[in-house]
Design a protein around this motif. Sequence first.
Motif, PDB file in Angstrom:
ATOM      1  N   PHE A 191      -3.416   1.436   9.699  1.00 55.50           N
ATOM      2  CA  PHE A 191      -1.962   1.553   9.567  1.00 55.50           C
ATOM      3  C   PHE A 191      -1.518   1.165   8.151  1.00 55.50           C
ATOM      4  N   LEU A 192      -2.057   0.066   7.619  1.00 55.34           N
ATOM      5  CA  LEU A 192      -1.709  -0.359   6.263  1.00 55.34           C
ATOM      6  C   LEU A 192      -2.085   0.713   5.247  1.00 55.34           C
ATOM      7  N   SER A 193      -3.260   1.303   5.386  1.00 56.99           N
ATOM      8  CA  SER A 193      -3.705   2.330   4.445  1.00 56.99           C
ATOM      9  C   SER A 193      -2.826   3.576   4.518  1.00 56.99           C
ATOM     10  N   LEU A 194      -2.317   3.903   5.711  1.00 58.10           N
ATOM     11  CA  LEU A 194      -1.470   5.079   5.860  1.00 58.10           C
ATOM     12  C   LEU A 194      -0.061   4.862   5.303  1.00 58.10           C
ATOM     13  N   MET A 195       0.481   3.656   5.490  1.00 54.73           N
ATOM     14  CA  MET A 195       1.878   3.398   5.137  1.00 54.73           C
ATOM     15  C   MET A 195       2.049   2.943   3.692  1.00 54.73           C
ATOM     16  N   THR A 196       0.993   2.440   3.054  1.00 49.57           N
ATOM     17  CA  THR A 196       1.083   1.930   1.692  1.00 49.57           C
ATOM     18  C   THR A 196      -0.013   2.570   0.844  1.00 49.57           C
ATOM     19  N   CYS A 227      -5.814 -12.058   4.231  1.00 50.30           N
ATOM     20  CA  CYS A 227      -4.532 -11.348   4.246  1.00 50.30           C
ATOM     21  C   CYS A 227      -4.510 -10.303   3.134  1.00 50.30           C
ATOM     22  N   ILE A 228      -4.236  -9.052   3.488  1.00 46.08           N
ATOM     23  CA  ILE A 228      -4.189  -7.958   2.512  1.00 46.08           C
ATOM     24  C   ILE A 228      -2.757  -7.437   2.438  1.00 46.08           C
ATOM     25  N   PRO A 229      -2.063  -7.618   1.288  1.00 42.66           N
ATOM     26  CA  PRO A 229      -0.687  -7.153   1.166  1.00 42.66           C
ATOM     27  C   PRO A 229      -0.604  -5.704   0.688  1.00 42.66           C
ATOM     28  N   GLY A 230       0.408  -5.021   1.144  1.00 41.69           N
ATOM     29  CA  GLY A 230       0.723  -3.677   0.671  1.00 41.69           C
ATOM     30  C   GLY A 230       2.227  -3.526   0.588  1.00 41.69           C
ATOM     31  N   VAL A 231       2.701  -2.441  -0.007  1.00 40.07           N
ATOM     32  CA  VAL A 231       4.141  -2.223  -0.180  1.00 40.07           C
ATOM     33  C   VAL A 231       4.517  -0.865   0.394  1.00 40.07           C
ATOM     34  N   LEU A 287       4.204  -5.388   3.293  1.00 40.02           N
ATOM     35  CA  LEU A 287       3.505  -5.339   4.581  1.00 40.02           C
ATOM     36  C   LEU A 287       2.203  -6.128   4.458  1.00 40.02           C
ATOM     37  N   LEU A 288       2.018  -7.101   5.334  1.00 43.62           N
ATOM     38  CA  LEU A 288       0.848  -7.969   5.287  1.00 43.62           C
ATOM     39  C   LEU A 288      -0.086  -7.648   6.443  1.00 43.62           C
ATOM     40  N   ASP A 289      -1.297  -7.202   6.104  1.00 40.19           N
ATOM     41  CA  ASP A 289      -2.330  -6.964   7.115  1.00 40.19           C
ATOM     42  C   ASP A 289      -3.085  -8.271   7.316  1.00 40.19           C
ATOM     43  N   LEU A 290      -2.860  -8.915   8.464  1.00 39.28           N
ATOM     44  CA  LEU A 290      -3.457 -10.217   8.746  1.00 39.28           C
ATOM     45  C   LEU A 290      -4.717 -10.047   9.598  1.00 39.28           C
ATOM     46  N   LEU A 294       9.027   3.948  10.951  1.00 40.23           N
ATOM     47  CA  LEU A 294       9.701   3.485   9.728  1.00 40.23           C
ATOM     48  C   LEU A 294      11.208   3.361   9.955  1.00 40.23           C
ATOM     49  N   GLU A 295      11.792   4.309  10.674  1.00 38.82           N
ATOM     50  CA  GLU A 295      13.232   4.240  10.970  1.00 38.82           C
ATOM     51  C   GLU A 295      13.558   3.011  11.800  1.00 38.82           C
ATOM     52  N   ARG A 296      12.759   2.737  12.822  1.00 40.14           N
ATOM     53  CA  ARG A 296      12.993   1.556  13.656  1.00 40.14           C
ATOM     54  C   ARG A 296      12.797   0.278  12.859  1.00 40.14           C
ATOM     55  N   LEU A 297      11.784   0.251  11.983  1.00 33.41           N
ATOM     56  CA  LEU A 297      11.528  -0.932  11.154  1.00 33.41           C
ATOM     57  C   LEU A 297      12.708  -1.208  10.240  1.00 33.41           C
ATOM     58  N   TRP A 298      13.302  -0.156   9.684  1.00 36.52           N
ATOM     59  CA  TRP A 298      14.485  -0.303   8.818  1.00 36.52           C
ATOM     60  C   TRP A 298      15.645  -0.928   9.592  1.00 36.52           C
TER      61      TRP A 298
END
Length: 346
Positions: free
Chosen positions: A78-83, A99-103, A113-116, A280-284
């Motif tokens: 999910f992190l790789s797809l969104m960031t 912890c791997i951060p992404g934006v 976005l933090l992948d824990l 993404l819409e729901r997250l916003w």
Amino acid sequence: MGILEKIAEIEKEISRTQKNKATEYHLGLLKAKLAKYRAQLLEPSKSAGAKGEGFDVMKSGDARVALIGFPSVGKSTFLSLMTSTASEAASYEFTTLTCIPGVIEYKGANIQLLDLPGIIEGAAQGKGRGRQVIAVARTADVVIMMLDATKGDVQRSLLEKELESVGIRLNRTKPNIYFKQKKGGGLSYNSTVPLTHCSEKLVQLILHEYKIFNAEVLFREDSTPDEFIDVIVGNRVYMPCLYVYNKVDQISIEEVDRLARRPHSVVISCGMKLNLDYLLERLWEYLALICIYTKKRGERPDFADAIIMRRAASVEHVCHRIHRTLASQFKYALVWVSNIQLLYPV
């Protein structure tokens, strides 16, 4: 007997005790003791030895989202797809060990976005680096709980229990209870609504368990003993949570429909890249962010550069975001919302 054994013993006694009018005081005291022991477990003494390596991630962007879940549910994918961040994904468990951060770049906002690492049962007691994971989750604005749609509701209930035990309250608001300790005068107890869960005697017993004998207590809503204990402890975190069910391509359409209709839930498939835009819409919405565009007099707004603010922000907050000295010289602002012009004095 250690703290873990005491916690286990109290939990067993709570489960054995039948809930009725005669046992409500006993249950209230047990819950107060349980909260005390859990607090001691999470905050060990300074002489307990050297601390383990934590996740020191600097907060950046307009908001922070923590991605938690059990191992192998699709968090790294999910992190790789969104960031633009590549997080290692594999078919075996515990692929992510730190912890791997992404934006996420969305509507002009930068959402961290933090992948824990994956949480396991017993994380609240420190198993599987659980304390570090939960400590980072407490600093987030929104929690995304990634769940495997093929595993039913087991993962969700276990994760909620782990987060609940460390003071993270998901999709709940802070209890409307006024509480203040005093130096003398005993207990001042009042309520503005009829109470069905708490009484003056129960409140007094819970306070005595915390060695509090002088206090003002005012209930403004019909709260439970657990909520009153949360107010006494005072370190609870109330945050929104999105339950994201991954791998919906592997279950029936009836099960997908059932999961999608649950409150605060979104169904996706990282493998087939399904429903990610809706997530993404729901997250916003859950982050409660708004885009503010400034314009010079006689010119069109600059829609390429937005100021990202919280939904409850005032004109003064926007002034401080632009420059700290602007608010002291500001007189008024013209604000357009849905093609309606409003005049906002500062």
